[in-house]
Design an enzyme around this catalytic site. Structure first.
Site, PDB file in Angstrom:
ATOM      1  N   GLU A 109      -5.252  -2.269  -2.097  1.00 13.86           N
ATOM      2  CA  GLU A 109      -6.461  -1.868  -1.377  1.00 13.86           C
ATOM      3  C   GLU A 109      -7.638  -1.717  -2.339  1.00 13.86           C
ATOM      4  O   GLU A 109      -7.452  -1.430  -3.520  1.00 13.86           O
ATOM      5  CB  GLU A 109      -6.222  -0.537  -0.651  1.00 13.86           C
ATOM      6  CG  GLU A 109      -5.253  -0.682   0.508  1.00 13.86           C
ATOM      7  CD  GLU A 109      -4.952   0.628   1.221  1.00 13.86           C
ATOM      8  OE1 GLU A 109      -4.681   0.570   2.428  1.00 13.86           O
ATOM      9  OE2 GLU A 109      -4.968   1.691   0.585  1.00 13.86           O
ATOM     10  N   CYS A 130       2.088  10.564  -9.860  1.00 14.29           N
ATOM     11  CA  CYS A 130       1.432  11.870  -9.723  1.00 14.29           C
ATOM     12  C   CYS A 130       1.797  12.431  -8.344  1.00 14.29           C
ATOM     13  O   CYS A 130       1.770  11.704  -7.344  1.00 14.29           O
ATOM     14  CB  CYS A 130      -0.081  11.725  -9.849  1.00 14.29           C
ATOM     15  SG  CYS A 130      -0.580  11.024 -11.426  1.00 14.29           S
ATOM     16  N   CYS A 165      -9.927   9.571  -2.617  1.00 16.80           N
ATOM     17  CA  CYS A 165      -9.096   9.657  -3.823  1.00 16.80           C
ATOM     18  C   CYS A 165      -7.666  10.037  -3.493  1.00 16.80           C
ATOM     19  O   CYS A 165      -7.422  11.001  -2.767  1.00 16.80           O
ATOM     20  CB  CYS A 165      -9.663  10.717  -4.759  1.00 16.80           C
ATOM     21  SG  CYS A 165     -10.951  10.076  -5.768  1.00 16.80           S
ATOM     22  N   CYS A 186      -0.417  11.944  -5.016  1.00 13.96           N
ATOM     23  CA  CYS A 186      -1.050  10.640  -4.799  1.00 13.96           C
ATOM     24  C   CYS A 186      -0.174   9.719  -3.951  1.00 13.96           C
ATOM     25  O   CYS A 186       1.012   9.538  -4.245  1.00 13.96           O
ATOM     26  CB  CYS A 186      -1.334  10.008  -6.157  1.00 13.96           C
ATOM     27  SG  CYS A 186      -1.886   8.307  -6.058  1.00 13.96           S
ATOM     28  N   CYS A 215       1.893   2.007  -8.522  1.00 13.77           N
ATOM     29  CA  CYS A 215       1.616   2.676  -9.797  1.00 13.77           C
ATOM     30  C   CYS A 215       2.912   3.301 -10.302  1.00 13.77           C
ATOM     31  O   CYS A 215       3.646   3.922  -9.531  1.00 13.77           O
ATOM     32  CB  CYS A 215       0.555   3.759  -9.602  1.00 13.77           C
ATOM     33  SG  CYS A 215       0.161   4.614 -11.145  1.00 13.77           S
ATOM     34  N   CYS A 252     -14.543   0.242  -5.654  1.00 13.82           N
ATOM     35  CA  CYS A 252     -13.398   0.850  -6.331  1.00 13.82           C
ATOM     36  C   CYS A 252     -12.237  -0.142  -6.195  1.00 13.82           C
ATOM     37  O   CYS A 252     -11.803  -0.435  -5.079  1.00 13.82           O
ATOM     38  CB  CYS A 252     -13.092   2.173  -5.634  1.00 13.82           C
ATOM     39  SG  CYS A 252     -11.599   2.963  -6.222  1.00 13.82           S
TER      40      CYS A 252
HETATM   41  S1  SF4 Z   1      -3.256   9.305  -9.314  1.00 15.80           S
HETATM   42 FE1  SF4 Z   1      -1.934   7.786  -8.307  1.00 15.80          FE
HETATM   43  S2  SF4 Z   1      -2.752   5.782  -8.951  1.00 15.80           S
HETATM   44 FE2  SF4 Z   1      -3.604   7.346 -10.364  1.00 15.80          FE
HETATM   45  S3  SF4 Z   1      -2.170   7.397 -12.096  1.00 15.80           S
HETATM   46 FE3  SF4 Z   1      -1.470   8.987 -10.659  1.00 15.80          FE
HETATM   47  S4  SF4 Z   1       0.049   7.940  -9.360  1.00 15.80           S
HETATM   48 FE4  SF4 Z   1      -1.113   6.348 -10.419  1.00 15.80          FE
END
Ligand code: SF4
Length: 343
Positions: A95, A119, A336, A122, A115, A108
């Site tokens: 995206e 985190c 975000c 996220c 990823c 963006c």
């Molecule tokens: S916030 Fe999400 S996209 Fe960014 S580094 Fe952490 S897991 Fe990866």
């Protein structure tokens, strides 16, 4: 398909030149013409490049391919934000978000499919990691958004899906291409790279020949809490991250932005603002406070307004410049931490 066919959007200016003179046997100025069509006029189909002869257009069509992401979805928020879902040639989906402010537009873009960093707050991290995007796939998101918008986009932020500093080769190549005066000619000050704290990558960025802006996702000012929220903190604890940030600041002279996603009962205690001030002492950062945006299946919540105000009051008392970032695109899950390339 012929293996020699080039992915044109992944080509640097020097690669365009050597392809034009070496493979097409054309003069060097043809490379400038082609880059002008692609990056200036956003004409990606060589058959529409009207100042080239029909014979040359046919040869280019056989030798090269402008691979662009296929648009699967274009969601529009009430506030004008747009979220695009793209499909790459191998079926992977990512995206991008287009933010339309009154005075400027910002794209963006994603740099990885998923990823690997996980985190806890996220949506992208929950989906896991599939692969890195190529320079052309990164640039393709930007150019097609410019096509859809019908005008140039002012800024690009590497803040979509993925960690840009785990895909340094392709991300840096895409920046060189976008920045090159004969290509998209986007100034370094209009390019921001956001990292969760990949220390060697921050040092690489500090030494990179194009001075681009750096944004660091901090989210907690001590290792114990940050390690719970962001597993990368175990590999690169805060002491090493802060050292790398000082190095970047010294080399680039640029002010670093700190992103701080504030979560109810997790990292919203004003005492953490005091810890943050001590940690960032001497860096002269600007802090963006982002109130947490829910992700599906997540248990965290955004703090009530009063708690955010108390946290910001502590930052003001400590003379740390900051703002609570106005949320954009929450109704289309474009804010975000919400990008998930949902089908
Ligand atoms: S916030 Fe999400 S996209 Fe960014 S580094 Fe952490 S897991 Fe990866």
């Amino acid at each position: 398909m012929n293996d020699d066919i080039r992915d044109a959007l992944s080509m640097s200016y020097d690669e365009w030149l050597s392809w034009v003179t070496g493979v097409l046997k054309e003069p060097r100025f043809r490379a400038d013409q082609l880059c002008q069509w692609v990056y200036g006029k956003k004409i990606l189909d060589c058959h529409s490049m009207t100042n080239l002869s029909k014979e040359l257009r046919d040869r280019i069509a056989c030798e090269s391919l402008v691979k662009i992401p296929v648009q699967i979805r274009d969601l529009k928020s009430k506030d004008g934000t747009r979220k695009f879902l793209w499909q790459m040639e191998d079926g992977c989906r990512v995206e991008s978000v287009l933010l339309d402010h009154s005075s400027h537009t910002t794209a963006c873009v994603s740099c990885q499919v998923g990823c690997p960093l996980g985190c806890v707050f996220c949506a992208t991290g929950k989906a896991g990691y599939t692969r890195d995007l190529t320079a052309g796939e990164i640039i393709g998101q930007f150019l097609v958004m410019e096509q859809r918008l019908g005008k140039n986009i002012n800024n690009i932020v590497f803040m979509g899906m993925g960690e840009p500093l785990l895909n340094v080769e392709n991300v840096f190549k895409s920046i060189r291409i976008l920045n090159h005066p004969k290509m998209r000619n986007l100034g370094g000050r209009h390019i921001t790279l956001s990292t969760s704290g990949v220390v060697p990558g921050i040092r690489d960025l500090a030494d990179f020949e194009i001075p681009v802006r750096l944004s660091v996702s901090l989210h907690a000012p001590n290792d114990a809490l940050r390690g719970k929220l962001m597993p990368i903190n175990k590999k690169y604890p805060l002491s090493t991250l802060i050292e790398a940030m000082h190095y970047y600041k010294k080399r680039s002279g640029e002010r670093i932005t700190i992103e701080y996603v504030i979560m109810d009962g997790v990292n919203d205690d004003p005492s953490l603002a005091f810890e943050m001030a001590a940690l960032l002492d001497g860096l002269g950062v600007y802090v963006n406070i982002i109130s947490y945006n829910s992700v599906s299946g997540g248990t965290m919540k955004r703090p009530p307004e009063g708690k955010i105000k108390a946290f910001c009051a502590a930052l003001t008392e400590l003379s740390i410049e900051h703002e609570v970032r106005r949320e954009k695109g929450t109704d289309i899950m474009a804010a975000c931490g919400q990008l998930a390339a949902q089908q």
